[in-house]
Design a protein around this motif. Sequence first.
Motif, PDB file in Angstrom:
ATOM      1  N   ALA A  23       0.830  -1.206   0.000  1.00  9.58           N
ATOM      2  CA  ALA A  23       0.000   0.000   0.000  1.00  9.58           C
ATOM      3  C   ALA A  23       0.867   1.261   0.000  1.00  9.58           C
ATOM      4  CB  ALA A  23      -0.941  -0.002   1.203  1.00  9.58           C
ATOM      5  N   VAL A  24       1.913   1.266   0.809  1.00 10.27           N
ATOM      6  CA  VAL A  24       2.814   2.426   0.866  1.00 10.27           C
ATOM      7  C   VAL A  24       3.514   2.592  -0.481  1.00 10.27           C
ATOM      8  CG1 VAL A  24       4.935   3.317   1.901  1.00 10.27           C
ATOM      9  CG2 VAL A  24       3.148   2.378   3.364  1.00 10.27           C
ATOM     10  N   GLU A  25       4.010   1.500  -1.049  1.00  9.94           N
ATOM     11  CA  GLU A  25       4.696   1.585  -2.335  1.00  9.94           C
ATOM     12  C   GLU A  25       3.756   2.070  -3.433  1.00  9.94           C
ATOM     13  OE1 GLU A  25       6.362  -2.302  -2.884  1.00  9.94           O
ATOM     14  OE2 GLU A  25       8.141  -1.816  -1.692  1.00  9.94           O
ATOM     15  N   ARG A  26       2.512   1.640  -3.420  1.00 11.82           N
ATOM     16  CA  ARG A  26       1.540   2.070  -4.429  1.00 11.82           C
ATOM     17  C   ARG A  26       1.273   3.570  -4.305  1.00 11.82           C
ATOM     18  NH1 ARG A  26      -3.744   3.040  -4.702  1.00 11.82           N
ATOM     19  NH2 ARG A  26      -4.797   2.705  -6.677  1.00 11.82           N
ATOM     20  N   ARG A  27       1.076   4.041  -3.069  1.00 10.94           N
ATOM     21  CA  ARG A  27       0.833   5.473  -2.877  1.00 10.94           C
ATOM     22  C   ARG A  27       2.056   6.299  -3.268  1.00 10.94           C
ATOM     23  NH1 ARG A  27      -1.765   3.553   1.872  1.00 10.94           N
ATOM     24  NH2 ARG A  27       0.072   4.068   3.102  1.00 10.94           N
ATOM     25  N   CYS A  28       3.245   5.808  -2.949  1.00 12.44           N
ATOM     26  CA  CYS A  28       4.469   6.534  -3.311  1.00 12.44           C
ATOM     27  C   CYS A  28       4.650   6.569  -4.825  1.00 12.44           C
ATOM     28  CB  CYS A  28       5.681   5.898  -2.642  1.00 12.44           C
ATOM     29  SG  CYS A  28       5.739   6.183  -0.861  1.00 12.44           S
ATOM     30  N   ASP A  29       4.355   5.469  -5.503  1.00 17.93           N
ATOM     31  CA  ASP A  29       4.440   5.442  -6.964  1.00 17.93           C
ATOM     32  C   ASP A  29       3.464   6.439  -7.581  1.00 17.93           C
ATOM     33  OD1 ASP A  29       6.386   3.501  -6.852  1.00 17.93           O
ATOM     34  OD2 ASP A  29       5.040   1.841  -7.362  1.00 17.93           O
ATOM     35  N   LEU A  30       2.243   6.472  -7.060  1.00 23.32           N
ATOM     36  CA  LEU A  30       1.256   7.422  -7.573  1.00 23.32           C
ATOM     37  C   LEU A  30       1.666   8.866  -7.295  1.00 23.32           C
ATOM     38  CD1 LEU A  30      -2.137   5.669  -6.714  1.00 23.32           C
ATOM     39  CD2 LEU A  30      -1.232   6.162  -8.988  1.00 23.32           C
ATOM     40  N   ALA A  31       2.199   9.128  -6.112  1.00 22.40           N
ATOM     41  CA  ALA A  31       2.644  10.483  -5.779  1.00 22.40           C
ATOM     42  C   ALA A  31       3.799  10.908  -6.683  1.00 22.40           C
ATOM     43  CB  ALA A  31       3.060  10.558  -4.314  1.00 22.40           C
ATOM     44  N   MET A  36       5.784  14.077 -11.334  1.00 24.97           N
ATOM     45  CA  MET A  36       6.397  14.078 -12.660  1.00 24.97           C
ATOM     46  C   MET A  36       5.405  14.574 -13.709  1.00 24.97           C
ATOM     47  SD  MET A  36       9.486  13.319 -12.216  1.00 24.97           S
ATOM     48  CE  MET A  36       9.939  13.208 -13.918  1.00 24.97           C
ATOM     49  N   TYR A  37       4.152  14.167 -13.574  1.00 30.66           N
ATOM     50  CA  TYR A  37       3.105  14.597 -14.509  1.00 30.66           C
ATOM     51  C   TYR A  37       3.025  16.121 -14.535  1.00 30.66           C
ATOM     52  CZ  TYR A  37      -1.610  15.461 -16.293  1.00 30.66           C
ATOM     53  OH  TYR A  37      -2.688  15.936 -17.001  1.00 30.66           O
ATOM     54  N   VAL A  56       1.759   9.310 -23.002  1.00 27.50           N
ATOM     55  CA  VAL A  56       2.135   8.895 -21.646  1.00 27.50           C
ATOM     56  C   VAL A  56       1.358   9.702 -20.615  1.00 27.50           C
ATOM     57  CG1 VAL A  56       4.033   8.800 -19.993  1.00 27.50           C
ATOM     58  CG2 VAL A  56       4.428   8.148 -22.360  1.00 27.50           C
ATOM     59  N   LEU A  57       1.219  10.996 -20.838  1.00 28.03           N
ATOM     60  CA  LEU A  57       0.463  11.827 -19.901  1.00 28.03           C
ATOM     61  C   LEU A  57      -1.010  11.432 -19.888  1.00 28.03           C
ATOM     62  CD1 LEU A  57       1.999  15.373 -20.427  1.00 28.03           C
ATOM     63  CD2 LEU A  57       2.569  13.655 -18.717  1.00 28.03           C
ATOM     64  N   ARG A  58      -1.538  11.101 -21.044  1.00 26.03           N
ATOM     65  CA  ARG A  58      -2.948  10.679 -21.098  1.00 26.03           C
ATOM     66  C   ARG A  58      -3.149   9.358 -20.354  1.00 26.03           C
ATOM     67  NH1 ARG A  58      -2.310  12.002 -26.638  1.00 26.03           N
ATOM     68  NH2 ARG A  58      -2.453   9.786 -27.146  1.00 26.03           N
ATOM     69  N   ARG A  59      -2.156   8.499 -20.357  1.00 28.66           N
ATOM     70  CA  ARG A  59      -2.263   7.224 -19.633  1.00 28.66           C
ATOM     71  C   ARG A  59      -2.181   7.424 -18.123  1.00 28.66           C
ATOM     72  NH1 ARG A  59       2.031   3.151 -21.560  1.00 28.66           N
ATOM     73  NH2 ARG A  59       1.974   2.891 -19.332  1.00 28.66           N
ATOM     74  N   ILE A  60      -1.424   8.405 -17.682  1.00 25.95           N
ATOM     75  CA  ILE A  60      -1.232   8.636 -16.252  1.00 25.95           C
ATOM     76  C   ILE A  60      -2.465   9.269 -15.611  1.00 25.95           C
ATOM     77  CG2 ILE A  60       0.072  10.012 -14.589  1.00 25.95           C
ATOM     78  CD1 ILE A  60       2.534   9.584 -16.281  1.00 25.95           C
ATOM     79  N   GLU A  61      -3.168  10.135 -16.339  1.00 23.79           N
ATOM     80  CA  GLU A  61      -4.287  10.896 -15.768  1.00 23.79           C
ATOM     81  C   GLU A  61      -5.317  10.038 -15.030  1.00 23.79           C
ATOM     82  OE1 GLU A  61      -5.625  13.144 -19.113  1.00 23.79           O
ATOM     83  OE2 GLU A  61      -4.147  14.720 -18.792  1.00 23.79           O
ATOM     84  N   PRO A  62      -5.793   8.915 -15.596  1.00 23.53           N
ATOM     85  CA  PRO A  62      -6.787   8.127 -14.849  1.00 23.53           C
ATOM     86  C   PRO A  62      -6.240   7.541 -13.547  1.00 23.53           C
ATOM     87  CG  PRO A  62      -6.734   7.450 -17.160  1.00 23.53           C
ATOM     88  CD  PRO A  62      -5.599   8.401 -16.950  1.00 23.53           C
ATOM     89  N   ARG A  63      -4.957   7.187 -13.535  1.00 27.10           N
ATOM     90  CA  ARG A  63      -4.373   6.629 -12.312  1.00 27.10           C
ATOM     91  C   ARG A  63      -4.254   7.680 -11.219  1.00 27.10           C
ATOM     92  NH1 ARG A  63      -0.504   3.854 -15.789  1.00 27.10           N
ATOM     93  NH2 ARG A  63       1.063   5.323 -15.106  1.00 27.10           N
ATOM     94  N   LEU A  64      -4.028   8.925 -11.609  1.00 31.88           N
ATOM     95  CA  LEU A  64      -3.863   9.981 -10.606  1.00 31.88           C
ATOM     96  C   LEU A  64      -5.157  10.269  -9.859  1.00 31.88           C
ATOM     97  CD1 LEU A  64      -1.536  12.512 -12.435  1.00 31.88           C
ATOM     98  CD2 LEU A  64      -0.940  10.659 -10.864  1.00 31.88           C
ATOM     99  N   ALA A  65      -6.287   9.923 -10.459  1.00 34.54           N
ATOM    100  CA  ALA A  65      -7.566  10.097  -9.771  1.00 34.54           C
ATOM    101  C   ALA A  65      -7.669   9.178  -8.559  1.00 34.54           C
ATOM    102  CB  ALA A  65      -8.722   9.830 -10.729  1.00 34.54           C
ATOM    103  N   ASN A  66      -6.867   8.098  -8.522  1.00 38.90           N
ATOM    104  CA  ASN A  66      -6.898   7.140  -7.412  1.00 38.90           C
ATOM    105  C   ASN A  66      -5.898   7.471  -6.312  1.00 38.90           C
ATOM    106  OD1 ASN A  66      -8.824   5.569  -8.747  1.00 38.90           O
ATOM    107  ND2 ASN A  66      -7.234   4.520  -9.905  1.00 38.90           N
ATOM    108  N   LEU A  67      -5.225   8.611  -6.422  1.00 30.25           N
ATOM    109  CA  LEU A  67      -4.222   8.965  -5.426  1.00 30.25           C
ATOM    110  C   LEU A  67      -4.891   9.483  -4.156  1.00 30.25           C
ATOM    111  CD1 LEU A  67      -1.249   9.438  -4.643  1.00 30.25           C
ATOM    112  CD2 LEU A  67      -1.427  11.691  -5.695  1.00 30.25           C
TER     113      LEU A  67
END
Length: 117
Positions: A23-31, A36-37, A56-67
């Motif tokens: 969980a910590v690693e997932r949150r750190c990766d998203l942060a 970077m985004y 690449v930026l378009r792919r990251i956007e949906p994941r950032l909503a889960n941060l």
Amino acid sequence: MRASHKKRIGRLIAALDEAEKKAVERRCDLAFEAAMYGDIRTAMEWRGIDPRSAWVLRRIEPRLANLPVSPELETADPAWLKAHRPPDDEDPLEWLADELWRIGQRYLDGSQPDFQV
């Protein structure tokens, strides 16, 4: 306490520690991706490049909503990482800063990266 109970408790604690680590690693990766985004998007806009052209930026956007963002997590995650990092391990942020500086040197002449590759 019986030995079998101690073993079971030990397995439960190990499973909880592994779940917390993931969980910590997932949150750190998203942060990291969020930071970077923002930097990449700003640099592209500054150079007059449309950020929507970078897939690449378009792919990251949906994941950032889960941060998940909360003051508790912002202090707990770095503390957890510091407590679980080997003492002789180099600071990964310093390594990353050095690596990004090295990569960025090639664009100091004003050339632009090709994000559509």
